[in-house]
Scaffold this active site. Structure first.
Site, mmCIF file in Angstrom:
data_model
loop_
_atom_site.group_PDB
_atom_site.id
_atom_site.type_symbol
_atom_site.label_atom_id
_atom_site.label_comp_id
_atom_site.label_asym_id
_atom_site.label_seq_id
_atom_site.Cartn_x
_atom_site.Cartn_y
_atom_site.Cartn_z
ATOM 1 N N LYS A 16 3.686 -13.955 -63.114
ATOM 2 C CA LYS A 16 3.160 -14.708 -64.256
ATOM 3 C C LYS A 16 1.937 -13.994 -64.848
ATOM 4 C CE LYS A 16 1.734 -19.521 -65.256
ATOM 5 N NZ LYS A 16 1.279 -20.784 -64.638
ATOM 6 N N CYS A 62 6.169 -20.922 -67.035
ATOM 7 C CA CYS A 62 5.324 -22.038 -67.458
ATOM 8 C C CYS A 62 4.339 -21.724 -68.598
ATOM 9 C CB CYS A 62 4.604 -22.584 -66.222
ATOM 10 S SG CYS A 62 3.946 -24.257 -66.419
ATOM 11 N N GLU A 76 9.089 -23.918 -61.601
ATOM 12 C CA GLU A 76 7.901 -23.321 -60.980
ATOM 13 C C GLU A 76 7.527 -24.121 -59.721
ATOM 14 O OE1 GLU A 76 4.268 -23.801 -63.246
ATOM 15 O OE2 GLU A 76 3.508 -21.864 -62.602
HETATM 16 O O1 LIG Z 1 -0.389 -24.652 -59.040
HETATM 17 C C1 LIG Z 1 0.809 -24.737 -58.748
HETATM 18 O O2 LIG Z 1 1.229 -25.315 -57.732
HETATM 19 C C2 LIG Z 1 1.822 -24.127 -59.645
HETATM 20 N N1 LIG Z 1 1.310 -23.727 -60.905
HETATM 21 C C3 LIG Z 1 1.239 -24.536 -61.933
HETATM 22 O O3 LIG Z 1 1.560 -25.698 -61.860
HETATM 23 C C4 LIG Z 1 0.749 -23.945 -63.203
HETATM 24 C C5 LIG Z 1 -0.657 -23.483 -63.004
HETATM 25 S S1 LIG Z 1 -1.760 -24.723 -62.397
HETATM 26 N N2 LIG Z 1 0.857 -24.905 -64.267
HETATM 27 C C6 LIG Z 1 0.988 -24.557 -65.526
HETATM 28 O O4 LIG Z 1 1.024 -23.378 -65.887
HETATM 29 C C7 LIG Z 1 1.072 -25.727 -66.500
HETATM 30 C C8 LIG Z 1 1.069 -25.317 -67.945
HETATM 31 C C9 LIG Z 1 0.965 -26.487 -68.837
HETATM 32 O O5 LIG Z 1 1.057 -27.629 -68.442
HETATM 33 C C10 LIG Z 1 0.728 -26.251 -70.283
HETATM 34 O O6 LIG Z 1 0.783 -25.100 -70.759
HETATM 35 O O7 LIG Z 1 0.494 -27.229 -70.988
#
Ligand SMILES: O=C(O)CNC(=O)[C@H](CS)NC(=O)CCC(=O)C(=O)O
Length: 320
Positions: free
Chosen positions: A154, A195, A82
């Site tokens: 997503k 993710c 991701e």
């Molecule tokens: O924002 C960005 O640059 C890219 N997107 C992410 O990194 C995303 C949303 S903030 N992260 C996750 O989904 C982590 C999930 C996770 O860590 C869990 O389910 O425990």
């Protein structure tokens, strides 16, 4: 075993042993087959681990190097984590660089696929949304001629107060997707997720039982805290309960002052055995594994959960 600085895990699920031996014998009879390691029904895949930053050119250079490494190791598909092309350091940065899929950023990645004749899973691309304040977190599949075959947005957004960590609100800048997406490829039928989707098993059940997926892709940027607690367990559970391969390419290490990802890129077979891994401390590299489609068939035949599971209607009726 290490090949081209790459890790190949030699663990084999017990259920595959008989089958493997047979394919090796079959293979010996096939003239022109050079590698005795590759059984006749296997296809090599790779999953990349990296520490993307807020610099599109630097991340592209890393991806470009990893694509060449995967192609020379004989992989037919390379999966990126991701946010492979960009991880913002400040609020709003990701939305600012977001582009449509036919924009210059994605087109450069398509050229990479074409130049190295390899399929790419480009998970978590910042696709421009329907207004200037939002993007879509889009997983794009590009074939070995550089053509976009499929894309998935997503569905589950990471709005979470991580215990002992930060508060995340992905929905403040991201539009959630609505469609479940699977697509055929040389390594089998791919189920696309991103993710945080990993925590919602219904999506994976639909991918396996309605969309006939064989390989589930989970490009990720898990936090350090939640990764330590849940990452491997959730991924192996999804592989076991769907009887699919799971390929989970991960961001690893420090992206900026505020953000650290857990890493531990994994490739898991349909029996739940880890067949490829890149631990979090190795921040950049690829894990390699050979996908054996006959193993999917034999696991599903011996443990026929597709026939034994209860349809949604059963549960609806029993909860009335
Ligand atoms: O924002 C960005 O640059 C890219 N997107 C992410 O990194 C995303 C949303 S903030 N992260 C996750 O989904 C982590 C999930 C996770 O860590 C869990 O389910 O425990």
């Amino acid at each position: 075993m290490h090949v081209f600085g790459v890790r190949i895990n030699s663990q084999i699920s017990p259920i595959s042993l008989g089958r493997k031996r047979k394919s090796m014998t079959d293979l010996a009879a096939v003239a022109g087959e050079s590698s005795p390691i590759m059984a006749s029904n296997t296809v090599r895949v790779a999953a990349a681990q990296m520490t993307s930053i807020n610099d599109l050119a630097a991340n592209f250079a890393t991806c470009s190097r990893l694509v060449k490494e995967a192609a020379s190791a004989g992989a037919k598909l390379l999966c990126f984590p991701e946010s492979f092309s960009f991880v913002g350091a400040k609020d709003g940065e990701s939305v600012k660089i977001a582009e449509p899929l036919d924009g210059p950023i994605m087109q450069r990645y398509c050229s990479l696929a074409r130049e190295s004749s390899i399929w790419l899973s480009l998970g978590g691309f910042q696709e421009r949304g329907s207004d200037d304040e939002h993007l879509c977190n889009t997983h794009v599949i590009v074939d070995d001629t550089g053509k976009i075959r499929s894309s998935y947005r997503k569905i589950h957004l990471f709005d979470v107060d991580v215990p002992g960590g930060r508060v995340y609100k992905e929905s403040s800048f991201t539009e959630a997707g609505k469609d479940v997406v699977a697509v055929d490829s040389p390594i089998g039928r791919l189920g696309l997720t991103v993710c945080y989707d990993l925590r919602f098993p219904e999506l994976y059940q639909l991918l396996r039982f309605q969309h006939e997926a064989q390989v589930l892709l989970v490009p990720s940027a898990f936090t350090k805290v939640t990764g330590e607690a849940h990452w491997e367990i959730l991924l192996r559970a999804r592989a076991i309960e769907t009887q699919c391969y799971v390929i989970a390419a991960a961001q690893a290490g420090n992206h900026n002052d505020k953000r650290e990802s857990y890493g531990d890129t994994l490739i898991i077979d349909p029996w739940g055995t880890i067949v490829g891994r890149l631990p979090g401390r190795l921040s950049t590299g690829i894990a390699i594994a050979d996908i054996d489609l006959s193993l999917i068939d034999s696991v599903r035949k011996k443990m026929p959960i597709a026939e034994q599971r209860k349809p949604w209607d059963f549960w609806k009726a029993s909860s009335l």
